[in-house]
Design an enzyme around this catalytic site. Structure first.
Site, PDB file in Angstrom:
ATOM      1  N   ASN A 178       0.830  -1.389  -0.013  1.00  0.00           N
ATOM      2  CA  ASN A 178      -0.173   0.063   0.166  1.00  0.00           C
ATOM      3  C   ASN A 178       1.048   1.204   0.043  1.00  0.00           C
ATOM      4  O   ASN A 178       1.664   1.487   1.146  1.00  0.00           O
ATOM      5  CB  ASN A 178      -1.028   0.160   1.193  1.00  0.00           C
ATOM      6  CG  ASN A 178      -1.887   0.963   1.200  1.00  0.00           C
ATOM      7  OD1 ASN A 178      -2.912   0.976   0.729  1.00  0.00           O
ATOM      8  ND2 ASN A 178      -1.672   2.234   1.554  1.00  0.00           N
ATOM      9  N   GLU A 179       0.828   2.167  -1.064  1.00  0.00           N
ATOM     10  CA  GLU A 179       1.601   3.401  -1.273  1.00  0.00           C
ATOM     11  C   GLU A 179       2.761   3.281  -0.783  1.00  0.00           C
ATOM     12  O   GLU A 179       3.594   3.546   0.479  1.00  0.00           O
ATOM     13  CB  GLU A 179       0.632   4.434  -0.136  1.00  0.00           C
ATOM     14  CG  GLU A 179      -0.671   4.842  -0.748  1.00  0.00           C
ATOM     15  CD  GLU A 179      -1.523   5.737  -0.157  1.00  0.00           C
ATOM     16  OE1 GLU A 179      -0.834   6.362   1.129  1.00  0.00           O
ATOM     17  OE2 GLU A 179      -2.258   6.418  -0.592  1.00  0.00           O
TER      18      GLU A 179
ATOM     19  N   GLU B 163      -8.316   4.633  -4.317  1.00  0.00           N
ATOM     20  CA  GLU B 163      -8.750   5.244  -3.139  1.00  0.00           C
ATOM     21  C   GLU B 163      -9.066   6.589  -3.528  1.00  0.00           C
ATOM     22  O   GLU B 163      -8.543   7.352  -4.148  1.00  0.00           O
ATOM     23  CB  GLU B 163      -7.673   5.279  -1.866  1.00  0.00           C
ATOM     24  CG  GLU B 163      -7.410   4.159  -1.339  1.00  0.00           C
ATOM     25  CD  GLU B 163      -6.385   4.148  -0.289  1.00  0.00           C
ATOM     26  OE1 GLU B 163      -6.133   5.302   0.254  1.00  0.00           O
ATOM     27  OE2 GLU B 163      -5.551   3.157  -0.053  1.00  0.00           O
TER      28      GLU B 163
ATOM     29  N   TRP C  14      -5.960  13.974   7.220  1.00  0.00           N
ATOM     30  CA  TRP C  14      -4.511  14.154   7.580  1.00  0.00           C
ATOM     31  C   TRP C  14      -4.088  15.465   7.196  1.00  0.00           C
ATOM     32  O   TRP C  14      -2.947  15.657   7.219  1.00  0.00           O
ATOM     33  CB  TRP C  14      -3.903  12.985   6.857  1.00  0.00           C
ATOM     34  CG  TRP C  14      -4.252  12.692   5.457  1.00  0.00           C
ATOM     35  CD1 TRP C  14      -5.131  11.599   5.176  1.00  0.00           C
ATOM     36  CD2 TRP C  14      -4.451  13.305   4.417  1.00  0.00           C
ATOM     37  NE1 TRP C  14      -5.523  11.452   3.821  1.00  0.00           N
ATOM     38  CE2 TRP C  14      -5.006  12.673   3.102  1.00  0.00           C
ATOM     39  CE3 TRP C  14      -3.524  14.633   3.841  1.00  0.00           C
ATOM     40  CZ2 TRP C  14      -5.061  13.195   1.852  1.00  0.00           C
ATOM     41  CZ3 TRP C  14      -3.531  15.056   2.704  1.00  0.00           C
ATOM     42  CH2 TRP C  14      -4.401  14.209   1.760  1.00  0.00           C
TER      43      TRP C  14
ATOM     44  N   GLU D  17      -7.249   6.961  12.245  1.00  0.00           N
ATOM     45  CA  GLU D  17      -7.944   7.551  11.152  1.00  0.00           C
ATOM     46  C   GLU D  17      -9.480   7.688  11.698  1.00  0.00           C
ATOM     47  O   GLU D  17     -10.423   7.796  10.762  1.00  0.00           O
ATOM     48  CB  GLU D  17      -7.870   7.023   9.825  1.00  0.00           C
ATOM     49  CG  GLU D  17      -6.323   6.959   9.403  1.00  0.00           C
ATOM     50  CD  GLU D  17      -5.960   6.205   8.168  1.00  0.00           C
ATOM     51  OE1 GLU D  17      -6.080   4.817   8.508  1.00  0.00           O
ATOM     52  OE2 GLU D  17      -5.602   6.679   7.227  1.00  0.00           O
TER      53      GLU D  17
HETATM   54  C1  GAL Z   1      -4.176   6.835   2.112  1.00  0.00           C
HETATM   55  C2  GAL Z   1      -3.757   5.227   2.651  1.00  0.00           C
HETATM   56  C3  GAL Z   1      -5.155   4.566   3.251  1.00  0.00           C
HETATM   57  C4  GAL Z   1      -5.712   5.655   4.259  1.00  0.00           C
HETATM   58  C5  GAL Z   1      -5.891   6.939   3.669  1.00  0.00           C
HETATM   59  C6  GAL Z   1      -6.611   7.897   4.344  1.00  0.00           C
HETATM   60  O1  GAL Z   1      -3.013   7.357   1.941  1.00  0.00           O
HETATM   61  O2  GAL Z   1      -3.587   4.417   1.660  1.00  0.00           O
HETATM   62  O3  GAL Z   1      -4.851   3.523   4.206  1.00  0.00           O
HETATM   63  O4  GAL Z   1      -4.636   5.813   5.299  1.00  0.00           O
HETATM   64  O5  GAL Z   1      -4.731   7.350   3.141  1.00  0.00           O
HETATM   65  O6  GAL Z   1      -6.762   9.225   3.584  1.00  0.00           O
END
Ligand code: GAL
Length: 687
Positions: free
Chosen positions: A177-178, A326, A334, A374
């Site tokens: 993931n990322e 996503e 964030w 989150e």
């Molecule tokens: C992405 C990440 C996700 C979640 C999301 C929140 O960067 O892949 O797991 O954290 O951000 O915006």
């Protein structure tokens, strides 16, 4: 859909089982339903009691959600202790999703190693740039080059693929993931040195190419070479290339494990992060089946051109349609200011993705975590398990996708214009900006905005991509020109193509050293001109510029062109400013056979940029798609299988009426129209 929207949540939940009973009568389809446009959600069943799953999946099905991504952080549930594989729960989740006609993309959980792993194998923890070890309690705490970590990743990916590689309801995989964080430990440094040795063969070669005589940087043995924080431009460039190659092999390790056990119809990707530049995305994407990215606005509102360009960037990684793996259901957690997108904006944003070649839009995440980092992030259902307001907007996205899917099936973005993107060039400028406000992406956008508004479709590709299919190729800030890229560009122009180079292009060679020909390096001869001098500007002392593209003022960066061949034509000149620049060429062009090469040393303002873009299209013989679009209306074009689909979105606060070039079928509303009025965030899909 409208009547469903008016139903209360309780009524909606009651409404669902009836639909499900109808489904239950029919045999399950052998293959999952994969319509041309997919709506998805990131679902974390491991966080919830199993008794709740059915209610979640019912709500998803009612929202037209076609797939869930599952598992990408679930290592501690999949393997609670070393060698104890617990995959039954995942199987049950996949089966239940299948009952709801929801397919599954499986994420390998390697971005979140469990506590037992890091405790037993501390060598797998990454070393931060300041020398401290990362620790458990967050995620991505692993060392991407560590062999033990890779072995453990391979085992868990293999276990998952053995179990689900032929599962009819699993349509694809996401690796990790990322990718983001590299590691700076002594073992990483040794691997970097070995990588350099394989590349440069001898230290004499490396020393010469990096000009290490400068500041006595000369290396007498490979183990003297550091991991740089800042330093020699050649060393800096190679560290980033090492990072890129290491992510590629990190990923290949898991790709091979999955491919050994999975049906090829289960396509594999990883979720990238748009313009994020800590590794070269062309290097890392090449082994994937398709590209995908995570599209977050963070603070503020969607800028359709900039967001659209990021989609185009992602489509360019493998030069085919991609997924948005996503995106935000209204807001993130964030950013400094996590504002909610306006009502209607989430819907418009989904169509921004489709217009630029996405096949899927997945919302992160389905439901608020009850705890975890989150808690404040946007979701489709709240902590109580009932829809939040944006759920209904996403439901509308799903209904529209179902309606428009057949029309968009088999289509992609097929542009006559390419803009080049190059990671080493962006790194090189980033390390030596010379004017702190010079940003290579902003520079790219000064070309992208006017060209996209005239054409509705732009490709963003690497400088080594095949170019002969394009009538126009624009290279903004292509600072570092490798011999392969220079050859590619030269062959393109000699083959009749029209090449436009922007500021700072062709300054550096493949080792991030200066080209002695000056800019644009190996293309100076073909251009019949060169950059005599570059100037970082003070914002308070603008430089006037005028000529074929009208007049404007530059405040950031300008380049004085000179040494012109007789057939090199001046398009723009600087006005009176610092003396050096007075009346000097700011943009020049030269015909080369049927093609041309143009160098633009000035900045493009919205005014000069619009005229320059029109000039470029004329030069290349490209007709604008819809030249007189009202302000605030965004156009995207997809074509294929004999179809041409226009997607129009109004981002202006007021309604806008758009006159169509000819009568078109209105896919979402039905009927045939020759003009259309859209409210703010209104979308029309026209065939
Ligand atoms: C992405 C990440 C996700 C979640 C999301 C929140 O960067 O892949 O797991 O954290 O951000 O915006």
């Amino acid at each position: 859909m409208i009547c469903k929207r008016l139903l209360s949540v309780a009524a909606l939940v009651c409404f669902l089982p009836a639909g499900l009973i109808a489904h239950a009568q029919a045999p399950l389809p052998p293959e999952p339903r994969t319509p041309p446009l997919l709506l998805g959600a990131a679902w974390y069943p491991e966080q919830w009691p199993e008794s709740r799953w059915d209610a979640d999946l019912s709500l998803m099905e009612a929202a037209h959600i076609h797939f869930v991504r599952v598992g990408e952080f679930a290592w501690s549930t999949l393997e609670p202790s070393e060698g104890d594989y617990q995959l039954d729960w995942l199987d049950r989740a996949i089966r239940l999703a299948e009952k709801h006609h929801i397919a599954v993309v499986l994420g390998t959980p390697t971005a979140a190693p469990p506590a037992w792993l890091t405790q037993k194998y501390p060598e797998t923890l990454r070393t931060l740039a300041d020398g401290r070890k990362d620790e458990h309690g967050n995620r991505q705490q692993f060392d991407w080059s560590d062999p033990k970590y890779r072995e453990l990743c391979r085992i868990i990916a293999t276990k998952m693929a053995e179990r689900f590689g032929h599962d009819p309801n699993v349509i694809g995989w996401q690796i990790d993931n990322e990718y983001a964080n590299e590691s700076y430990g002594p073992a990483d440094r040794t691997r970097f040195q070995q990588w350099l040795k394989a590349k440069y063969k001898t230290l004499d070669n490396l020393n010469a190419r990096w000009t290490t005589a400068y500041w006595s940087e000369t290396y007498q043995s490979w183990d003297q070479i550091p991991i740089p924080q800042s330093g020699n431009p050649g060393l800096m460039l190679n560290w980033r290339q090492f990072i890129s190659d290491t992510w590629r092999s990190y990923q290949k390790n898991q790709l091979d494990a999955i491919r050994a056990h999975a049906d090829p119809r289960q396509r594999i990707t990883t979720n990238m992060m748009g313009w994020f530049d800590r590794y070269d995305h062309y290097t890392v994407s090449q082994d994937l089946d398709f590209a995908s990215w995570d599209d977050y606005i963070g603070s503020g509102h969607i800028d359709p051109a900039r967001n659209g360009a990021t989609h185009d960037l992602t489509r360019g990684f493998l030069r085919k349609n991609f997924w948005v793996m996503e995106t935000q259901p209204g807001m993130v957690n964030w950013s400094a200011d996590n504002n909610m997108l306006n009502k209607g904006e989430v819907h418009a944003m989904a169509w921004n993705a489709i217009g630029h070649g996405s096949e899927a839009v997945e919302y992160w995440q389905w439901r608020s975590d009850l705890n975890g980092q989150e808690e404040y992030h946007g979701t489709l259902v709240g902590p109580d398990g009932t829809p939040v307001p944006v759920y209904y907007e996403v439901q509308q996205v799903g209904a529209d996708f179902d309606k428009a899917g057949p029309a968009l099936a088999g289509t992609t973005v097929d542009s006559q214009v390419a803009i080049l993107n190059d990671y080493p060039s962006r790194w090189a400028i980033g390390w030596q900006r010379h004017n702190k406000a010079f940003d290579p992406i902003d520079s790219l956008m000064t070309y992208y905005r006017p060209l996209h508004s005239l054409t509705g479709s732009i490709d963003i590709v690497a400088d080594t991509a095949p170019l002969s299919r394009y009538k126009l190729v624009v290279a903004p800030a292509l600072n570092l020109l490798t011999p392969a890229a220079a050859k590619n560009l030269e062959a393109y122009v000699r083959g009749g193509g029209h090449l436009v180079l922007g500021q700072r292009s062709g300054m550096k060679n493949e080792d991030n050293g200066l080209n002695p020909e000056r800019q644009p390096g190996p293309l100076v001869d073909m251009l019949g001109a060169r950059v005599e001098q570059f100037y970082a500007l003070l914002p308070s002392v603008p430089v006037p510029v005028s000529g074929d593209w009208g007049s404007g003022e530059d405040t950031l960066w300008v380049e004085q062109l000179g040494s012109l061949k007789p057939d090199t034509q001046v398009l723009m000149r600087y006005g009176k400013s610092n003396g050096w620049l007075d009346n000097q060429p700011a943009a020049v062009t030269r015909k080369v056979g049927q093609g041309s090469i143009t160098y633009i040393g000035m900045e493009l303002s919205p005014e000069t940029g619009a005229k320059a873009a029109q000039w470029m299209l004329n030069q290349a013989g490209i007709e604008p798609t819809m030249p007189n679009l009202p302000e605030g209306v965004d156009l995207a074009v997809r074509t294929g299988e004999g179809k041409r689909i226009l997607i129009l979105t109004n981002y202006a606060a007021e309604p806008r009426t758009i006159k169509l070039p000819k009568p078109m079928e209105n896919i979402l509303e039905g009927g045939t129209v020759d003009s259309i009025t859209l409210p703010q965030y209104g979308v029309a899909v026209l065939k």
